[in-house]
Design a protein around this motif. Sequence first.
Motif, PDB file in Angstrom:
ATOM      1  N   ALA A 114      -6.690   5.507  -0.619  1.00 17.67           N
ATOM      2  CA  ALA A 114      -6.682   6.691   0.236  1.00 17.67           C
ATOM      3  C   ALA A 114      -5.780   7.775  -0.359  1.00 17.67           C
ATOM      4  CB  ALA A 114      -6.208   6.322   1.643  1.00 17.67           C
TER       5      ALA A 114
ATOM      6  N   ASP B 228       0.838  -1.194   0.000  1.00 18.85           N
ATOM      7  CA  ASP B 228       0.000   0.000   0.000  1.00 18.85           C
ATOM      8  C   ASP B 228       0.879   1.252   0.000  1.00 18.85           C
ATOM      9  OD1 ASP B 228      -2.987   0.968   0.638  1.00 18.85           O
ATOM     10  OD2 ASP B 228      -1.580   2.207   1.769  1.00 18.85           O
TER      11      ASP B 228
ATOM     12  N   CYS C 229      -3.341   2.122  -3.405  1.00 17.14           N
ATOM     13  CA  CYS C 229      -3.703   2.871  -2.194  1.00 17.14           C
ATOM     14  C   CYS C 229      -4.811   3.847  -2.570  1.00 17.14           C
ATOM     15  CB  CYS C 229      -2.500   3.619  -1.622  1.00 17.14           C
ATOM     16  SG  CYS C 229      -2.943   4.615  -0.201  1.00 17.14           S
TER      17      CYS C 229
ATOM     18  N   TYR D 130      -0.864  10.955   6.540  1.00 14.96           N
ATOM     19  CA  TYR D 130      -1.283   9.612   6.114  1.00 14.96           C
ATOM     20  C   TYR D 130      -0.063   8.695   6.028  1.00 14.96           C
ATOM     21  CZ  TYR D 130      -3.178   5.780   3.409  1.00 14.96           C
ATOM     22  OH  TYR D 130      -3.528   4.531   2.987  1.00 14.96           O
TER      23      TYR D 130
END
Length: 186
Positions: A76, A16, A74, A111
């Motif tokens: 996000a 990720d 990923c 993040y």
Amino acid sequence: MSLDSLHDLYVEELRDLYNAESQLLKALPKMAKAASAPELRAAFEEHLAVTEGQVERLDQIFESLGERPTGKKCVAMEGLIEEGKELMKEDAAPAVLDAALIAAAQRVEHYEMAGYGCVRTYARLLGFDDAAELLQATLNEEGDADHKLTELAESVINVEAEEEGEEKEPPRRPASKRKSAAGRAR
Ligand code: FE
Ligand code: FE
Ligand code: FE
Ligand code: ZN
């Protein structure tokens, strides 16, 4: 992939992050180009170079694991970058856009910090001490980038963005009058 062990989760989370960093390699040059303040542009360019080194660290870790880094998106990071793109499409005053770019970039750094903090801890638990050190080094760099952005925001960018608004206000018209005029229009 089935997640039957912390080792499985470790590899999955590393994939990720690998994908997140790869997306950033493409996004950071665009953010640098969109920035007006030379200090901010330089900060994005510098973090692009740092990011290249972070991808190399991940490559090294995957090699030692005998695993492939690819195969995960990923979503996000995709979303965070998409929000940044939306900002860049806005008709924004340059200094205000700079402040917005910092806000977007700090979301990205936080993040990443969350992700690297987790995999660093997994690496320690699993006995991958060398990998844990590499991941800690990247975690430190993300923290440094975040703090650099805070410094830029507080020292110049947000101040300039605030002044941008002042320049657009009609001259010699007190705030109270503007308010009442707006009230009448409603
Ligand atoms: Fe990174
Ligand atoms: Fe992710
Ligand atoms: Fe970063
Ligand atoms: Zn922070």
